[in-house]
Motif scaffolding. Structure first.
Motif, PDB file in Angstrom:
ATOM      1  N   LEU A 175       0.823  -1.203   0.000  1.00 23.93           N
ATOM      2  CA  LEU A 175       0.000   0.000   0.000  1.00 23.93           C
ATOM      3  C   LEU A 175       0.863   1.263   0.000  1.00 23.93           C
ATOM      4  N   ALA A 176       2.004   1.188   0.664  1.00 30.62           N
ATOM      5  CA  ALA A 176       2.871   2.362   0.770  1.00 30.62           C
ATOM      6  C   ALA A 176       3.582   2.683  -0.534  1.00 30.62           C
ATOM      7  N   ASP A 177       3.826   1.671  -1.372  1.00 33.30           N
ATOM      8  CA  ASP A 177       4.615   1.888  -2.594  1.00 33.30           C
ATOM      9  C   ASP A 177       4.062   1.056  -3.749  1.00 33.30           C
ATOM     10  N   GLN A 237      -4.101 -10.825  16.642  1.00 32.44           N
ATOM     11  CA  GLN A 237      -3.052 -10.476  15.672  1.00 32.44           C
ATOM     12  C   GLN A 237      -3.609  -9.697  14.488  1.00 32.44           C
ATOM     13  N   LEU A 238      -4.806 -10.072  14.050  1.00 27.16           N
ATOM     14  CA  LEU A 238      -5.373  -9.441  12.860  1.00 27.16           C
ATOM     15  C   LEU A 238      -5.878  -8.029  13.123  1.00 27.16           C
ATOM     16  N   ARG A 265      -4.310  -0.852  10.613  1.00 27.49           N
ATOM     17  CA  ARG A 265      -3.250  -0.146   9.890  1.00 27.49           C
ATOM     18  C   ARG A 265      -3.531  -0.099   8.387  1.00 27.49           C
ATOM     19  N   LEU A 266      -4.231  -1.119   7.896  1.00 29.51           N
ATOM     20  CA  LEU A 266      -4.598  -1.147   6.475  1.00 29.51           C
ATOM     21  C   LEU A 266      -5.825  -0.281   6.184  1.00 29.51           C
ATOM     22  N   GLY A 267      -6.422   0.278   7.223  1.00 23.73           N
ATOM     23  CA  GLY A 267      -7.603   1.116   7.039  1.00 23.73           C
ATOM     24  C   GLY A 267      -8.886   0.338   6.857  1.00 23.73           C
TER      25      GLY A 267
END
Length: 367
Positions: free
Chosen positions: A217-219, A300-301, A307-309
């Motif tokens: 997602l970042a790049d 964990q998920l 963070r992934l929105g």
């Protein structure tokens, strides 16, 4: 006793993937049909589809663009079929997201035409599979339809898919991660070698997506993006093809199906609802079956999904103002006879599911 004969629609006849795959695919597309019917829906991809039409014309085809498509529903598919027949179309190209790809596959199947899928995002593996989800015109899930074979050609053009919002890739990650959590429950004890291999592929795919999803997602120009996007759109479909009907969806997709019954959730993507369904399924496994590993997996998920929105509670799904009766409607649909939810190895009643959906919200507040 098991069936002696099983059938598998494993993969498209041909897959072209990479930068510029669409332009490289044009001769093969034209070979499949000189008068293709181009199906699309989203206003955000309108200019992209216009370019596809120009490219097809330059390649010697005489394409016809679809009109009036709202959802993958019979109310739309029937007039679209009539339009394609009236125009003398000899192939079907579906360019878009999951519902467009599903509608294109089903329309091609009904008309007996070659099918070309061109995903414009990595939000689902619909461009790969021999399956279509059917909805009402308003967007409420009805059921799924098995198709005789996978598409004749899948074009996964990295340049096209990179134009999609990052949200679609996050949604694809949630949808693909669900393969492991559902298949391992419904088919993990199977003695069928192909099913066992499909389940292990789902585990490896989950690991890849959780490890590299944020980097992808970042790049969007990086190698992680390629691995993650192709994992969501291609590998996830392959897992379903190899595993077949016995490598089933379970509660995560059942929750999605129930959520679609409320119009307030229609602004959420397929994978966003499925991802929430994964958390709900793990809560059910923990609370109703005493599965400590499920509890650990959910813990964990949750931070990864955040963070992934991805939405991890009812409010984020658009249901902050939902009434108790609204939520019970979701749960009744998800628990109806024949629902995939009943592939869980324990009984789940609508009130159990309601507690699990609320439990995901409580977890968000406490962690």
């Amino acid at each position: 006793m098991t069936d002696s004969l099983q059938t598998h629609a494993i993969a498209p006849a041909l897959v072209l993937r990479g930068d510029g795959a669409w332009s490289q695919a044009l001769p093969r597309v034209v070979a499949l049909g000189q008068r293709p019917f181009l199906l699309g829906r989203s206003a955000s991809t309108y200019s992209l589809r216009q370019q596809l039409l120009v490219d097809l014309e330059r390649a010697g085809a005489r394409p016809v663009a679809s009109q009036g498509f709202r959802d993958c529903c019979d109310e739309d598919l029937l007039p679209l079929a009539q339009d394609a027949i009236a125009a003398g179309c000899d192939a079907l190209i579906a360019a878009g997201g999951g519902k467009v790809l599903d509608a294109g596959k089903l329309l091609a199947h009904r008309l007996g035409l070659p099918c070309i899928t061109v995903p414009t995002s990595a939000a689902t593996c619909a461009g790969w599979t021999a399956l279509a989800n059917m909805y009402t015109p308003e967007g409420a899930f009805l059921g799924d339809v098995a198709i005789e074979r996978c598409p004749d050609l899948l074009v996964f053009d990295h340049d096209l898919v990179r134009q999609a919002p990052a949200r679609t890739l996050a949604s694809g990650i949630a949808d693909a991660v669900a393969k492991w959590y559902e298949a391992s429950v419904s088919s993990g004890s199977s003695d069928d070698g192909l099913v066992q291999q499909a389940v292990q592929m789902a585990r490896l795919l989950r690991d890849l997506l959780l490890l590299e999803g944020e980097a992808a997602l970042a790049d969007p120009s990086g190698e992680a993006w390629v691995r993650v996007a192709e994992g969501c759109a291609l590998t996830a479909g392959l897992i379903g093809g190899i595993g077949g009907a016995r490598c089933r969806t379970v509660a995560a997709h059942a929750v999605h199906n129930g959520l679609t019954q409320l119009a307030a959730t229609h602004g959420q993507l397929h994978g966003e609802k499925v991802g929430f369904g994964v958390l709900v399924q793990l809560w059910l496994e923990e609370q109703l079956a005493g599965n400590r590993l499920a509890a650990q997996a959910r813990r964990q998920l949750l931070p990864v999904f955040r963070r992934l929105g991805l939405p991890t509670d009812l409010e984020a799904l658009g249901l902050g103002g939902a009434t108790l009766e609204d939520l019970r409607q979701v749960c009744r649909f998800a628990c109806r006879d024949g629902s995939d939810l009943h592939h869980l190895p324990f009984a789940v009643a609508p009130e159990d599911l309601l507690a699990a959906m609320v439990g995901a919200t409580v977890d968000r507040q406490q962690t």
